[in-house]
Design an enzyme around this catalytic site. Structure first.
Site, PDB file in Angstrom:
ATOM      1  N   ASP A  28     -32.660  48.864  32.135  1.00 58.08           N
ATOM      2  CA  ASP A  28     -33.734  50.404  32.788  1.00 58.08           C
ATOM      3  C   ASP A  28     -32.863  51.432  33.186  1.00 58.08           C
ATOM      4  OD1 ASP A  28     -35.950  51.776  33.131  1.00 58.08           O
ATOM      5  OD2 ASP A  28     -36.263  50.264  34.932  1.00 58.08           O
ATOM      6  N   HIS A  45     -30.925  56.348  24.592  1.00 59.08           N
ATOM      7  CA  HIS A  45     -30.626  55.097  24.153  1.00 59.08           C
ATOM      8  C   HIS A  45     -29.167  54.868  23.722  1.00 59.08           C
ATOM      9  CE1 HIS A  45     -34.607  54.952  25.378  1.00 59.08           C
ATOM     10  NE2 HIS A  45     -34.787  55.972  24.764  1.00 59.08           N
ATOM     11  N   LEU A 139     -20.779  32.428  23.491  1.00 60.35           N
ATOM     12  CA  LEU A 139     -21.806  32.756  24.259  1.00 60.35           C
ATOM     13  C   LEU A 139     -22.876  32.994  23.377  1.00 60.35           C
ATOM     14  CD1 LEU A 139     -22.755  34.989  26.463  1.00 60.35           C
ATOM     15  CD2 LEU A 139     -22.257  36.826  24.906  1.00 60.35           C
TER      16      LEU A 139
END
Length: 253
Positions: A28, A45, A139
């Site tokens: 955020d 962004h 991962l």
């Protein structure tokens, strides 16, 4: 000091805590990061994508096995069309530029969220990311795209209802495990730790079912500034928590 005493002291030394198996991140603050610098939101962004790259590398380095990132919520479609187009462009760029690197790093990509109604080019990229990395064993990077926690539970309930209607499942067979098995995250353990950047203190419809017993660490910094140090600090905070899961504290004796 005798050799026996040396061995005893070595065995009594505190061992490093294992990392949380699954860390989920609510990324955020991209827009506010850009606004404070007089930059367009799309630049925030773009810097956020760089933070994603750092976070994946940090997760691998810190021994995290599952990393879930909240990349685009089902509510984000309400944003201005130009911003949504910018976000879709960044998603395409990320997959095209980073997928080979993720594959080489033995990262497995999972996409969670509603794929119905997505444009064919976006849907195709999501499938490509999953299929190319499906055999990787390092991962697991779960990307929550067009995702909402409540909507996910509704989809799971609908799947179970359809199975009951088809006669392949009895209503009394539906329990928490059965519902969890119908969620998008099937096969992924619930998050041990949820990190949210930008100082906000809400879940925002993220992994509503799965985070029932997660620990939360709220970071005041905006997402583009998140790095290895912030990730490690959040894990340190997680280790200071006393996780009881409804029971008594082990520290209470």
């Amino acid at each position: 000091m005798s050799e026996t005493q040396t061995i005893a002291r070595r065995e009594a030394a505190p061992q490093p805590c294992p990392p949380p198996a699954h860390v989920a991140i609510i990324m955020d603050g991209n827009g506010r990061w850009a606004a404070r610098r007089g930059l367009p939101r799309v630049e925030g962004h773009r810097r956020g994508v760089e933070a994603v790259r750092r976070s994946v590398r940090a997760a691998i380095d810190l021994g995290v096995r599952y990393l879930t990132i909240y990349s685009f919520s089902s509510e984000n479609w309400r944003r201005p069309p130009a911003e949504v187009a910018d976000l879709m462009g960044l998603l395409k760029l990320f997959v095209r530029r980073d997928l080979a690197e993720l594959d080489a790093a033995n990262v497995r990509v999972r996409i969670i969220g509603d794929r119905e109604g997505l444009s064919p080019d976006i849907a195709g990229l999501l499938i490509e990311a999953e299929e190319r990395t499906a055999r990787n064993t390092g991962l697991t990077l779960a990307v929550a795209f067009n995702y909402g926690g409540r909507q996910e539970i509704v989809r799971a309930a609908r799947r179970l209802a359809e199975a009951v209607a088809a006669g392949t499942l009895r209503p009394d067979e539906i329990d928490a495990d059965r519902l969890a098995g119908a969620l998008d995250t099937v096969g992924i353990p619930d998050p041990d730790l949820v990190i949210r950047t930008s100082g906000e203190q809400r879940l925002s419809n993220f992994l509503t079912w799965q985070t029932a017993y997660s620990e939360y660490v709220l970071i005041p910094d905006f997402w583009p500034d998140f790095d290895h140090g912030a990730f490690a600090a959040a894990i340190d905070e997680y280790h200071r928590r006393d996780r009881r899961f409804g029971g008594l504290s082990e520290k209470a004796g």
